[in-house]
Structures are given as structure tokens and as C-alpha cells.
Scaffold this motif. Sequence first.
Motif: not given
Length: 380
Positions: A165, A158, A161, A223, A225, A59, A228
Amino acid sequence: MSAKVHFSGLDGLRFISITFVVLHHLFTFKANFGFTAIDLPVLGTIGYYGIQFFFAGSGFLITYLLLREYGKYNTISLRSFYARRILRIWPAYYLLIILALVVVLKYPFFNIPDLTDTYLQSNFQKGNLLYFLFLPHIVPFSFPTTPYVHQTYTIGIEEQFYFIWGMIFFLIPKLTKRVFIGVLLGIVVINFSHDYFYEVLKKMEHIKAVDIFLRTATYIKYCRFSTFAIGSLFAFAFFQHKKWIQVFKSVYFQLFVYALLVSSIWFDLYIPYCRDEYISLIMLCVFGIAAFKETSIINYSASWLSFLGKVSYGIYLFHIFAIIFAIKICNNVFHLSFDNYTGMSLLIIVAMLLSVLFGIISYYTIEKFFLQIKKRFEKV
């Protein structure tokens, strides 16, 4: 702004976190291979801390790189961003998948007692399809553990993510910080609602809305989140040179962080409703300390640590192979007993050496080639 981004100590911390995970997974095979006399619960805890560092560190790093790209070009190239992630992650991942799901199942040497038989007796074809579709994080919800590849669920998380993102930065770049704060606070609230009212909600799961909430909350927590998001908020602080990050240079603060880390691991400290967030915050503080090489009381930037960090992706992918090889070599060739600390220590050493060897082979035979191609898509 054009200088290549490098955070001191990041590679070293990657390897240390990988070591935590390898040790944890080594002891998860105790029952399969019949060495249960030695019990070290702390290894389960450090493995979890290692995984949280990967998520929080991703992250941080991805957000920081995207911030630099947006600052330089006033836009984000999704094409280049996704190309970089694919070239870094997919080649070695698919090598592992092909080896584990196509090749080694033909050879009895690679059988893991109980685990392999359970897998073969299941509807494993559907689970395998998810691995080939790069959805390994979905497998644990519906299928039994798949030999040699179950650790890839974190890579699926990941990759999800990266996709989300990247979209956030592309579509609403000026609102990203607010989004990440909202994600963090929202997930803590969801975790509280899910955990605190779980018994009540479970009795009401026949109601469709309640069932959807329980499933969604479980998936969101799974997950990471919020982890991150914490990493992303740290990235904003470093990118914007916030004054408070100077605290990582303080020797007293460093000693406090390490004392908190060791005690949290040793006593397996549990923070209700926000355990993941607490762990990721501690691990990011360790990263913050390592980022200031000159003032860090521990040298995470030693050349050997940096090298091992560089090959850590391959170590992570193939360490289950290394563990099984180590167990069978130590047991069948050297006839070691794992019911004492001497035999267990030797097993740990062999497993780590083989993990590093497999990581080096992975890096120089497949990863490095695609990393050279990846450079064509680098923006900062």
C-alpha cells in the motif's frame, strides 16, 4: 488538517476483537490438554471475525493516514511510513520470537502436548529462519505449527500490506482508489474461479499454468488483499466526507448491523466466493458506528476499553503464553476440571487476565519506548 488522527471507539473494538481471538485460541488447545467435553463452535467463528476486523481496520486506518499526508504535502514519505510501521511492529514481535524460539524451548514447563514434539521433530530450523526474516505468514505453507508464535502469520500479512500500500500511494497516488476497487473486484473474480472450478482445475494441476493459478489464487485469498481494499475504500469515504456515512448515526441502521453480525456469527453464515469480504464489510460497519461516539448505542470509547485497546498488540502477541500458563495453573495448582462450565469459565477468566497482564507488560517495557521514537516520523 494538522490535528492528530483519532477515531472514536477504534481502540475499544481492537480489544473486543482480540478477546474473540483469545477465546478461539483457548479452545484450539482442548485436544492437547485433554478437555474436550465442552464444545463451543461459535468461538471459532468469532475468532475469524476478530481477525477480519484487524485486517479491514488496518486497511482503513493506514489508507486514511496516507490520504491525509498526501493531502497535506502532495507526496508520501516512504521512509517515514516504513519507519513508523517498523517501530510499531518489530520490537515486540522480535521479543516474542526470541522468547518462543530460543528461550522457552529449553524448559519442559512450556511444552504443549503433541504440538511441541511435532515441531521439534520437524525441520524447524528453516521455519524459524522465516520468523526471524519477518516472514511468519509463509511458515504455514511448508512447516508444522510453531508453539507460541503461529498467530504471527497475521502480522506478516499486515506487514506485506503496509509495504504494498505504501508503494501504491508513493508511485500512483492519484490512482489509488481505482486500484483498490480493482483489487476488490479482481480478487472476488479470482475466488470464484478458484472455488467454483476447483475440482476441474485440480485434475489439471499437472499443467504449469493451472498449477501457478491455483497457488497464486490460494495465496492472494490467504493474504486478504480484498479485505484491506474494502477498509481502504471506507477510508476514502470518511476522508472525502461522503454523505452516505451518516447512515452509521441511525439507531435503526445500528440495530440492523448488530442483528446481522450476531446472526452471521451464531449461524456461521457462509457467503460463497466472498465470505471474507462480507465479514469485513460487517466489521467496518461496526467501526463506522463506533466512529460517531455521540450517536453510537454502544460506548466503545469507555476509558477502560480504550486503555485495553492501547495494549492490544501485546495481548495479541503473547496471549498463547497466557493461555498455556492459565491451563497449567488452573490444572496443576487449583486442580480444576475443564469438563464443566464452572471450570471452563474460570479458565477463560484466568487466560484473559493473564493476556491483559502480558499486554500491559509488553506495552510499558518495550512498545512505549519505540512509540516515542515513532513520533519523530509522524507526518499527520
